[in-house]
Design a protein around this motif. Structure first.
Motif, mmCIF file in Angstrom:
data_model
loop_
_atom_site.group_PDB
_atom_site.id
_atom_site.type_symbol
_atom_site.label_atom_id
_atom_site.label_comp_id
_atom_site.label_asym_id
_atom_site.label_seq_id
_atom_site.Cartn_x
_atom_site.Cartn_y
_atom_site.Cartn_z
ATOM 1 N N MET A 87 0.813 -1.208 0.000
ATOM 2 C CA MET A 87 0.000 0.000 0.000
ATOM 3 C C MET A 87 0.849 1.262 0.000
ATOM 4 S SD MET A 87 -3.059 -0.949 -0.389
ATOM 5 C CE MET A 87 -3.783 0.673 -0.208
ATOM 6 N N ASP A 88 2.005 1.240 0.688
ATOM 7 C CA ASP A 88 2.880 2.412 0.676
ATOM 8 C C ASP A 88 3.313 2.733 -0.752
ATOM 9 O OD1 ASP A 88 2.881 1.310 3.352
ATOM 10 O OD2 ASP A 88 4.509 2.700 3.815
ATOM 11 N N LEU A 89 3.771 1.711 -1.475
ATOM 12 C CA LEU A 89 4.242 1.927 -2.842
ATOM 13 C C LEU A 89 3.111 2.351 -3.768
ATOM 14 C CD1 LEU A 89 6.716 -1.060 -3.277
ATOM 15 C CD2 LEU A 89 7.266 1.349 -2.893
ATOM 16 N N GLU A 90 1.934 1.776 -3.571
ATOM 17 C CA GLU A 90 0.805 2.154 -4.407
ATOM 18 C C GLU A 90 0.432 3.611 -4.175
ATOM 19 O OE1 GLU A 90 -2.441 -0.524 -3.965
ATOM 20 O OE2 GLU A 90 -1.252 -2.301 -4.461
ATOM 21 N N ALA A 91 0.488 4.055 -2.921
ATOM 22 C CA ALA A 91 0.190 5.453 -2.625
ATOM 23 C C ALA A 91 1.213 6.374 -3.285
ATOM 24 C CB ALA A 91 0.162 5.678 -1.116
ATOM 25 N N VAL A 92 2.490 5.981 -3.218
ATOM 26 C CA VAL A 92 3.544 6.787 -3.832
ATOM 27 C C VAL A 92 3.347 6.850 -5.349
ATOM 28 C CG1 VAL A 92 6.023 6.933 -4.297
ATOM 29 C CG2 VAL A 92 5.210 6.380 -2.000
ATOM 30 N N GLU A 93 3.003 5.725 -5.956
ATOM 31 C CA GLU A 93 2.778 5.710 -7.405
ATOM 32 C C GLU A 93 1.637 6.647 -7.789
ATOM 33 O OE1 GLU A 93 2.125 1.704 -8.533
ATOM 34 O OE2 GLU A 93 4.213 1.083 -8.256
ATOM 35 N N GLN A 94 0.562 6.641 -7.005
ATOM 36 C CA GLN A 94 -0.554 7.537 -7.301
ATOM 37 C C GLN A 94 -0.147 8.992 -7.143
ATOM 38 O OE1 GLN A 94 -4.475 6.634 -5.758
ATOM 39 N NE2 GLN A 94 -3.911 4.504 -5.404
ATOM 40 N N MET A 95 0.662 9.282 -6.112
ATOM 41 C CA MET A 95 1.094 10.664 -5.894
ATOM 42 C C MET A 95 1.990 11.154 -7.021
ATOM 43 S SD MET A 95 1.634 11.098 -1.757
ATOM 44 C CE MET A 95 2.778 9.732 -1.521
ATOM 45 N N THR A 96 2.900 10.312 -7.462
ATOM 46 C CA THR A 96 3.816 10.734 -8.529
ATOM 47 C C THR A 96 3.107 10.852 -9.872
ATOM 48 O OG1 THR A 96 4.495 8.412 -8.827
ATOM 49 C CG2 THR A 96 5.869 9.795 -7.411
ATOM 50 N N GLU A 101 -1.871 16.821 -6.932
ATOM 51 C CA GLU A 101 -2.851 16.305 -5.983
ATOM 52 C C GLU A 101 -2.208 15.379 -4.958
ATOM 53 O OE1 GLU A 101 -5.817 14.380 -8.347
ATOM 54 O OE2 GLU A 101 -6.028 16.086 -9.692
ATOM 55 N N ALA A 102 -0.881 15.425 -4.812
ATOM 56 C CA ALA A 102 -0.170 14.461 -3.973
ATOM 57 C C ALA A 102 -0.668 14.455 -2.533
ATOM 58 C CB ALA A 102 1.330 14.755 -4.010
ATOM 59 N N ILE A 103 -0.872 15.622 -1.948
ATOM 60 C CA ILE A 103 -1.318 15.670 -0.556
ATOM 61 C C ILE A 103 -2.738 15.135 -0.424
ATOM 62 C CG2 ILE A 103 -1.918 17.236 1.339
ATOM 63 C CD1 ILE A 103 0.543 18.879 0.614
ATOM 64 N N ASP A 104 -3.615 15.508 -1.340
ATOM 65 C CA ASP A 104 -4.982 14.991 -1.295
ATOM 66 C C ASP A 104 -5.002 13.475 -1.447
ATOM 67 O OD1 ASP A 104 -5.664 17.627 -1.128
ATOM 68 O OD2 ASP A 104 -6.782 17.708 -3.009
ATOM 69 N N ILE A 105 -4.160 12.943 -2.313
ATOM 70 C CA ILE A 105 -4.087 11.492 -2.507
ATOM 71 C C ILE A 105 -3.624 10.809 -1.234
ATOM 72 C CG2 ILE A 105 -2.814 9.663 -3.716
ATOM 73 C CD1 ILE A 105 -2.883 11.523 -6.197
ATOM 74 N N TYR A 203 7.489 9.725 6.801
ATOM 75 C CA TYR A 203 8.145 9.601 5.495
ATOM 76 C C TYR A 203 7.170 9.905 4.365
ATOM 77 C CZ TYR A 203 10.064 7.288 1.381
ATOM 78 O OH TYR A 203 10.492 7.014 0.108
ATOM 79 N N LEU A 204 5.976 9.343 4.420
ATOM 80 C CA LEU A 204 5.003 9.541 3.349
ATOM 81 C C LEU A 204 4.543 10.991 3.284
ATOM 82 C CD1 LEU A 204 2.899 6.278 3.746
ATOM 83 C CD2 LEU A 204 4.345 6.892 1.794
ATOM 84 N N ALA A 205 4.383 11.630 4.453
ATOM 85 C CA ALA A 205 3.982 13.034 4.464
ATOM 86 C C ALA A 205 5.058 13.905 3.832
ATOM 87 C CB ALA A 205 3.693 13.484 5.898
ATOM 88 N N SER A 206 6.318 13.658 4.189
ATOM 89 C CA SER A 206 7.421 14.423 3.599
ATOM 90 C C SER A 206 7.509 14.190 2.096
ATOM 91 C CB SER A 206 8.737 14.032 4.271
ATOM 92 O OG SER A 206 8.726 14.351 5.642
ATOM 93 N N LEU A 207 7.272 12.945 1.688
ATOM 94 C CA LEU A 207 7.339 12.611 0.268
ATOM 95 C C LEU A 207 6.221 13.300 -0.513
ATOM 96 C CD1 LEU A 207 8.980 10.943 -1.719
ATOM 97 C CD2 LEU A 207 7.449 9.016 -1.267
ATOM 98 N N ALA A 208 5.021 13.325 0.058
ATOM 99 C CA ALA A 208 3.895 13.992 -0.613
ATOM 100 C C ALA A 208 4.201 15.464 -0.821
ATOM 101 C CB ALA A 208 2.625 13.818 0.206
#
Length: 216
Positions: A87-96, A101-105, A203-208
């Motif tokens: 799920m982490d990787l899927e979220a990152v893929e959607q954000m990129t 819309e990265a933060i909303d995603i 990590y995910l918040a910083s990445l978004a």
């Protein structure tokens, strides 16, 4: 669909033994995720997402796990978020794929990523604190509660305030592009967010934020 959080010995074969025990009661394992390694006592905390065939009582999942030596179920509940191993990787893929819309995603995906029930984006950068975005299961809470969480310098577990639908939730939050814009995530009833989960959220918040800031 059910979520089990189990403590088991951190040694080869332990997870396979638990999986076999669940298989014997007819459980279909959808995902197994290592949440935390605890070196001080050589154990691991794992989340196991399973479903059961018709007619099999959910209690048999707990009994199956507890039948394995040195294995303890510390949380058991129905699980509707439909998460999985990556799920982490899927979220990152959607954000990129949609940087603007990265933060909303991240807000939308956070409950599935962290096996939680809801997520909300709190925005206190304007004249008043408001809920800027929330998932469908987010309880109602007033701005006076959100104001107590601001400013926030780093990801952290939060104490749930009394009343307004939050008393039975365990909470974790992380700042986004400002210490007054934060992502709050809740689980109703537990389990508590572990340090490794707080680190993942950070990590995910910083990445978004980085993905969104990199536009253009």
């Amino acid at each position: 669909m059910f979520l089990l959080r189990v403590i088991l010995p951190d040694r080869p074969g332990s997870l396979g033994t638990v999986a076999s025990a669940l298989g014997e009661v007819g459980a279909d394992i959808h995902a197994i995720e290592i949440v935390e390694h605890r070196r001080e006592n050589a154990t691991a905390v794992d989340d196991v997402v399973v479903d059961l065939p018709p007619g099999v009582l959910p209690d048999r999942l707990v009994s199956a796990c507890n039948s394995v030596p040195d294995v303890e179920v510390i949380w058991f509940s129905r699980y509707g978020a439909g998460g999985g191993l990556h799920m982490d990787l899927e979220a990152v893929e959607q954000m990129t794929s949609a940087p603007a819309e990265a933060i909303d995603i991240l807000v939308e995906q956070a409950p599935a990523v962290l096996h939680a029930d809801w997520a909300a984006l709190i925005d206190g950068t304007g004249s008043e604190v408001k809920v800027a975005l929330e998932t469908s299961a987010t309880p109602q809470f007033g701005k006076e509660i959100a104001e107590k969480w601001l400013p926030m310098e780093r990801a952290t577990a939060l104490s749930a305030p009394e009343g307004q639908g939050l008393a039975e939730s365990v909470l974790v939050a992380a700042p986004l592009d400002s210490d007054r814009r934060i992502l709050v995530i809740g689980r109703r009833g537990g389990p508590e967010f572990l340090g490794s989960e707080v680190a993942r959220l950070s990590y995910l918040a910083s990445l978004a934020v980085a993905i969104r800031s990199g536009i253009g």
